[in-house]
Design a protein around this motif. Sequence first.
Motif, PDB file in Angstrom:
ATOM      1  N   ASN A  11     -26.500  25.018 -11.276  1.00  0.00           N
ATOM      2  CA  ASN A  11     -25.893  23.701 -11.147  1.00  0.00           C
ATOM      3  C   ASN A  11     -26.890  22.694 -10.567  1.00  0.00           C
ATOM      4  O   ASN A  11     -27.621  23.002  -9.631  1.00  0.00           O
ATOM      5  CB  ASN A  11     -24.668  23.754 -10.241  1.00  0.00           C
ATOM      6  N   CYS A  12     -26.874  21.490 -11.105  1.00  0.00           N
ATOM      7  CA  CYS A  12     -27.697  20.387 -10.602  1.00  0.00           C
ATOM      8  C   CYS A  12     -27.187  19.988  -9.217  1.00  0.00           C
ATOM      9  O   CYS A  12     -25.976  19.858  -9.018  1.00  0.00           O
ATOM     10  CB  CYS A  12     -27.620  19.205 -11.558  1.00  0.00           C
ATOM     11  N   CYS A  15     -25.385  16.146  -9.703  1.00  0.00           N
ATOM     12  CA  CYS A  15     -24.163  15.885 -10.469  1.00  0.00           C
ATOM     13  C   CYS A  15     -23.351  17.137 -10.778  1.00  0.00           C
ATOM     14  O   CYS A  15     -22.234  17.039 -11.254  1.00  0.00           O
ATOM     15  CB  CYS A  15     -24.505  15.155 -11.765  1.00  0.00           C
ATOM     16  N   VAL A  19     -27.996  23.299 -15.508  1.00  0.00           N
ATOM     17  CA  VAL A  19     -29.412  23.087 -15.800  1.00  0.00           C
ATOM     18  C   VAL A  19     -29.996  24.442 -16.163  1.00  0.00           C
ATOM     19  O   VAL A  19     -29.818  25.416 -15.445  1.00  0.00           O
ATOM     20  CB  VAL A  19     -30.151  22.484 -14.582  1.00  0.00           C
ATOM     21  N   CYS A  26     -32.565  17.108 -14.855  1.00  0.00           N
ATOM     22  CA  CYS A  26     -31.165  17.231 -15.272  1.00  0.00           C
ATOM     23  C   CYS A  26     -30.918  16.322 -16.467  1.00  0.00           C
ATOM     24  O   CYS A  26     -31.184  15.122 -16.407  1.00  0.00           O
ATOM     25  CB  CYS A  26     -30.233  16.849 -14.124  1.00  0.00           C
ATOM     26  N   ARG A  27     -30.427  16.864 -17.543  1.00  0.00           N
ATOM     27  CA  ARG A  27     -30.180  16.083 -18.746  1.00  0.00           C
ATOM     28  C   ARG A  27     -28.902  15.251 -18.635  1.00  0.00           C
ATOM     29  O   ARG A  27     -28.667  14.372 -19.442  1.00  0.00           O
ATOM     30  CB  ARG A  27     -30.095  16.987 -19.957  1.00  0.00           C
ATOM     31  N   SER A  28     -28.099  15.507 -17.630  1.00  0.00           N
ATOM     32  CA  SER A  28     -26.864  14.759 -17.457  1.00  0.00           C
ATOM     33  C   SER A  28     -27.057  13.521 -16.589  1.00  0.00           C
ATOM     34  O   SER A  28     -26.676  12.430 -16.957  1.00  0.00           O
ATOM     35  CB  SER A  28     -25.801  15.657 -16.848  1.00  0.00           C
ATOM     36  N   CYS A  29     -27.666  13.688 -15.413  1.00  0.00           N
ATOM     37  CA  CYS A  29     -27.831  12.545 -14.495  1.00  0.00           C
ATOM     38  C   CYS A  29     -29.236  11.972 -14.514  1.00  0.00           C
ATOM     39  O   CYS A  29     -29.509  10.986 -13.840  1.00  0.00           O
ATOM     40  CB  CYS A  29     -27.445  12.920 -13.071  1.00  0.00           C
ATOM     41  N   LEU A  39     -31.337  24.028  -6.920  1.00  0.00           N
ATOM     42  CA  LEU A  39     -30.373  24.063  -8.006  1.00  0.00           C
ATOM     43  C   LEU A  39     -29.034  24.684  -7.654  1.00  0.00           C
ATOM     44  O   LEU A  39     -28.075  24.478  -8.371  1.00  0.00           O
ATOM     45  CB  LEU A  39     -30.982  24.786  -9.216  1.00  0.00           C
ATOM     46  N   SER A  43     -22.630  20.252  -5.178  1.00  0.00           N
ATOM     47  CA  SER A  43     -22.654  18.919  -5.764  1.00  0.00           C
ATOM     48  C   SER A  43     -21.680  18.006  -5.033  1.00  0.00           C
ATOM     49  O   SER A  43     -20.631  18.431  -4.581  1.00  0.00           O
ATOM     50  CB  SER A  43     -22.309  19.046  -7.230  1.00  0.00           C
ATOM     51  N   TYR A  50     -22.567  10.106 -15.417  1.00  0.00           N
ATOM     52  CA  TYR A  50     -23.920  10.047 -15.938  1.00  0.00           C
ATOM     53  C   TYR A  50     -24.331   8.591 -16.064  1.00  0.00           C
ATOM     54  O   TYR A  50     -23.513   7.684 -16.039  1.00  0.00           O
ATOM     55  CB  TYR A  50     -24.054  10.762 -17.274  1.00  0.00           C
TER      56      TYR A  50
END
Length: 175
Positions: A11-12, A15, A19, A26-29, A39, A43, A50
């Motif tokens: 988990n990031c 957010c 990951v 992180c491709r989301s935030c 990681l 959160s 996002y």
Amino acid sequence: MGSRKEQIGRNCPFCGAIVAYGEYFCRSCHKKFTDQSELDAPSTTRPDTYVVSVRQAYVSAILSFIGVGLGQFYNGDTLRGIAFFLGFIAISFNFITTQYQTVLFYGIWLVALGEALWSARRINRYERPFGGRASYLLYGMLAVYGLIVVLHFMTGEPTLGYLGRVFPAVKLWMG
């Protein structure tokens, strides 16, 4: 026969999104992290949040240079844009008279320009929330300004003196 789901990542810490192992972004935030041990941190935000988009500071500056309040509308600050625009129009067309008319005329313009740049910077650094789009008044104001310019070039009216009251750069250019 039971199936076992295996987690494909961690988990990031920002957010909560998943990951993949070995990634440091992180491709989301859209935030980077340098240590893999971060990681598994808990959160503090919802995983579905996002970044929608960012503001281009130079676009904000160009719009504010053209007309007072346009940079604020571009950054989604509708009320600030209206306040700057109405204050500028009140000074420009002598609704408010003072011995410092010229100072206020250019002062409001420069403060609006600086505030638009500062607001775009805050949006880009995620220090201020942004809804993802410009205020709808931006397009209306651009249409009105465009109509004024087209009328001037086609008919000669409004005069340059009037254009100087609406566009501060024209008044600065005229002297």
